[in-house]
Design an enzyme around this catalytic site. Structure first.
Site, PDB file in Angstrom:
ATOM      1  N   THR A  20       0.831  -1.209   0.000  1.00  0.00           N
ATOM      2  CA  THR A  20       0.000   0.000   0.000  1.00  0.00           C
ATOM      3  C   THR A  20       0.861   1.253   0.000  1.00  0.00           C
ATOM      4  OG1 THR A  20      -1.726  -1.193   1.213  1.00  0.00           O
ATOM      5  CG2 THR A  20      -1.877   1.205   1.179  1.00  0.00           C
ATOM      6  N   VAL A  21       1.961   1.242   0.734  1.00  0.00           N
ATOM      7  CA  VAL A  21       2.869   2.398   0.743  1.00  0.00           C
ATOM      8  C   VAL A  21       3.408   2.659  -0.656  1.00  0.00           C
ATOM      9  CG1 VAL A  21       5.049   3.317   1.601  1.00  0.00           C
ATOM     10  CG2 VAL A  21       3.520   2.113   3.158  1.00  0.00           C
ATOM     11  N   LYS A  43      -8.049  -2.612  -6.494  1.00  0.00           N
ATOM     12  CA  LYS A  43      -7.817  -3.636  -5.470  1.00  0.00           C
ATOM     13  C   LYS A  43      -8.802  -4.754  -5.785  1.00  0.00           C
ATOM     14  CE  LYS A  43      -6.169  -5.106  -1.394  1.00  0.00           C
ATOM     15  NZ  LYS A  43      -4.763  -5.222  -1.010  1.00  0.00           N
ATOM     16  N   THR A  47     -10.204  -8.112   1.911  1.00  0.00           N
ATOM     17  CA  THR A  47     -10.837  -8.703   3.084  1.00  0.00           C
ATOM     18  C   THR A  47     -10.537  -7.800   4.272  1.00  0.00           C
ATOM     19  OG1 THR A  47      -8.914 -10.094   3.569  1.00  0.00           O
ATOM     20  CG2 THR A  47     -10.621 -11.044   2.166  1.00  0.00           C
ATOM     21  N   LEU A 114      -3.338  -8.811  -3.153  1.00  0.00           N
ATOM     22  CA  LEU A 114      -3.785  -9.138  -1.801  1.00  0.00           C
ATOM     23  C   LEU A 114      -2.793 -10.106  -1.184  1.00  0.00           C
ATOM     24  CD1 LEU A 114      -6.264 -11.994  -2.179  1.00  0.00           C
ATOM     25  CD2 LEU A 114      -5.999 -10.453  -4.109  1.00  0.00           C
ATOM     26  N   LEU A 206       8.058   5.429   6.874  1.00  0.00           N
ATOM     27  CA  LEU A 206       7.318   6.684   6.962  1.00  0.00           C
ATOM     28  C   LEU A 206       6.514   6.711   8.258  1.00  0.00           C
ATOM     29  CD1 LEU A 206       5.908   7.112   3.330  1.00  0.00           C
ATOM     30  CD2 LEU A 206       7.956   8.148   4.327  1.00  0.00           C
TER      31      LEU A 206
END
Length: 229
Positions: A20-21, A43, A47, A114, A206
Site C-alpha cells: 500500500t505504501v 484492489k 478482506t 492481496l 514513513l
C-alpha cells in the site's frame, strides 16, 4: 482472457510488507508529474478494512469505492475463507469485468495485490496465477528485515515457476532502521545476483504514510522509468 496493457501489479512477499505504501507513493507521483494522463487504482479483492478506504480518502481518482474494489469480504482472512464465512464465492468474473472497464477508460491502472504473491485468491488459484493469467507486469515488494534475502529469492522463484513477468523488486523499511541494517539484511548486489531481478529502489520508513508530499518524494527516488514503462 485478453492481454492487458498499461497496467502494473504491486505484489508482495507477504502481508503487511508495504504494497500500500508503494501504491500510494506511485499514485502521488503520477498525480504530480503526469497530469495529462489518467490513472486508476484497483484492489481486485479486499478482506477486512483498509486499502480501499485509504485510497478514497487520500486521492481524488474519480472512482467509487466499488470501482476501486469490486469484491469485498468482512473478515480479514484469505479470500476463499472469508467468502465461505459469508456464504459467498470469490467471483473472479465480476473482478475481471470491473478491471476491463477501468482499462478501457484510463491510461494506466495500478493494481494492488492481496497478501503475498503466494496468497490464495480462490481454492485453486494464488495471486501469482492471477498475475500470469491476466498478463500483469509485476513489482515485488520485499520488506527490509532479517530473512528478506530468502523471502525475495523464494518469491522470485515462485514468479518464475508460475510465469509472472517481474519488472523488479522494491525494498521497503517496514520499521525505522539504520543504514547498516539495511545493508546487512538486504544487500542489493547479493539479492540481484541471486534473483537476476533488478532492485528498483528502497522505500524508507514513513511515520506518516498519508503525507502526499513525502510519498511523492520517496517515489521520485525509485526507478520510475522502469516502473511506469
Amino acid at each position: 482472457m485478453r492481454v492487458m496493457n498499461r497496467t502494473l501489479l504491486i505484489a508482495g512477499t507477504d502481508t503487511n510488507v508495504g504494497k500500500t505504501v508503494l501504491t500510494t507513493a506511485l499514485i502521488s507521483y503520477w498525480q504530480t508529474y503526469y497530469l495529462s494522463r489518467t490513472l486508476g487504482v484497483f484492489k481486485p479483492i479486499q478482506t477486512g478494512e483498509g486499502d480501499r478506504e485509504l485510497y478514497t480518502q487520500l486521492f481524488d481518482l474519480g472512482q467509487s469505492i466499488e470501482d476501486i474494489n469490486p469484491l469485498h469480504f468482512k473478515a480479514p482472512l484469505a479470500p476463499p475463507i472469508a467468502a465461505e464465512m459469508e456464504g459467498k464465492i470469490v467471483d473472479l468474473k465480476l473482478v475481471w469485468s470491473h478491471f476491463c472497464q477501468l482499462q478501457e477508460r484510463l491510461d494506466f491502472v495500478l493494481i494492488e495485490g492481496l497478501g503475498g504473491l503466494g496468497s490464495p485468491v480462490t481454492n485453486e488459484l494464488i495471486v501469482a496465477d492471477l498475475a500470469r493469467d491476466w498478463h500483469l507486469p509485476t513489482i515485488l515488494v520485499v520488506p527490509v528485515r532479517l530473512g528478506a534475502i530468502a523471502q525475495g529469492v523464494a518469491n522470485v522463484a515462485l514468479a518464475r515457476q508460475t510465469g509472472v513477468f517481474l519488472k523488479g523488486l522494491v525494498l521497503n523499511c517496514v520499521e525505522p532502521i539504520s543504514e547498516q541494517d539495511i545493508e546487512n539484511w538486504t544487500p542489493t548486489n547479493l539479492i540481484e545476483s541471486l534473483t537476476q531481478i533488478p532492485i528498483l529502489g528502497i522505500l524508507p520508513h514513513l511515520d506518516t504514510p498519508t503525507d502526499r508530499e513525502k510519498l511523492t518524494q520517496i517515489a521520485a527516488n525509485l526507478d520510475i522509468e522502469t516502473i511506469f514503462n
